[in-house]
Write a protein that holds these residues in place. Sequence first.
Motif, mmCIF file in Angstrom:
data_model
loop_
_atom_site.group_PDB
_atom_site.id
_atom_site.type_symbol
_atom_site.label_atom_id
_atom_site.label_comp_id
_atom_site.label_asym_id
_atom_site.label_seq_id
_atom_site.Cartn_x
_atom_site.Cartn_y
_atom_site.Cartn_z
ATOM 1 N N ARG A 113 -9.049 -1.139 -0.221
ATOM 2 C CA ARG A 113 -8.781 -2.156 -1.278
ATOM 3 C C ARG A 113 -9.298 -3.532 -0.840
ATOM 4 N NH1 ARG A 113 -2.953 -3.317 -4.310
ATOM 5 N NH2 ARG A 113 -3.444 -5.429 -5.045
ATOM 6 N N ASN A 133 -5.994 3.220 2.666
ATOM 7 C CA ASN A 133 -6.001 2.726 1.291
ATOM 8 C C ASN A 133 -6.021 1.202 1.242
ATOM 9 O OD1 ASN A 133 -6.010 5.317 0.251
ATOM 10 N ND2 ASN A 133 -3.787 5.441 0.102
ATOM 11 N N ALA A 134 -5.264 0.558 2.134
ATOM 12 C CA ALA A 134 -5.259 -0.903 2.181
ATOM 13 C C ALA A 134 -6.603 -1.442 2.644
ATOM 14 C CB ALA A 134 -4.149 -1.385 3.108
ATOM 15 N N THR A 194 0.850 -1.190 0.000
ATOM 16 C CA THR A 194 0.000 0.000 0.000
ATOM 17 C C THR A 194 0.892 1.248 0.000
ATOM 18 O OG1 THR A 194 -1.844 1.111 1.126
ATOM 19 C CG2 THR A 194 -0.214 0.019 2.533
#
Length: 279
Positions: free
Chosen positions: A275, A271-272, A261
Amino acid sequence: MSDKKVIFLDVDGTITTYENVIPASAKRAIRAARARGHKVLMCTGRSKAENPPELIEIGFDGMIGGNGSYVEVDDQVLMHVHVSSEQCAHIVDWCHGRGLEFYLESNNGLFASENFREAARPVLRRYAGRKGVEGADRLETDDVMHGMVYGAELYRDDVNKVSFILSSYQDYLDAVEEFSDMKVGTWGGAGETALFGDVATKDIDKAVAVEKVVEHLGAGPSDTIAMGDAKVDIPMFQACATSVCMGSGGEEAKTAADFVTTDVAEDGLWNAFSRLGLV
């Protein structure tokens, strides 16, 4: 646990930046994932005393500390393996004999040797500088390390592990030989560029602790996610179905992870989590 995941998060470089700043997006990610029913636990080399109030207040379902020596879920202690008082005295005497400054990592505090604050300052600045921290050359020891106690008793029976400043890589090699009944490692860099050595109980790592948590929660291996940034996180990566390395992480950890990430300071955790569909 079906679609509910058990998420294991390293702290330094994963939840916090290397100067102990917690991005707002990291707090938001953890809280949002828990609100959706996922379990989120710290899985760190830190002992409990190293966690500042701002970190604790985010809210977690448990903590793996001391790189696996301490396991707590929902305020219930599942495992706590101490360095014995005899082993502690041996390490303290060995460090004193070599002129190495050190600290004892306990849930009750981080108990520093006589000159640790001064000796650690340039080493921690170098560590932070390697990680790209702005203003690393102005950091003080206590900016980087929460929970340090100076002038306390050093022969103890409540120690999870011991870290010592390396004067050279030979200190690490000699420690491996000296403490053959224990697990000796390094941190702060790769290979011979390491800055610290550490000594802990043998046969304990983050993977052993992860398995204890998963069993306790009645989860399956496929329900697990690990996020970290360093070589010490690789056993945790291997114990979990999905592994994520921070963009600010080391090359070995990046290679071992399923994906990388963004940096911790660039919303890496959020963000991880996005996702992976956790938030």
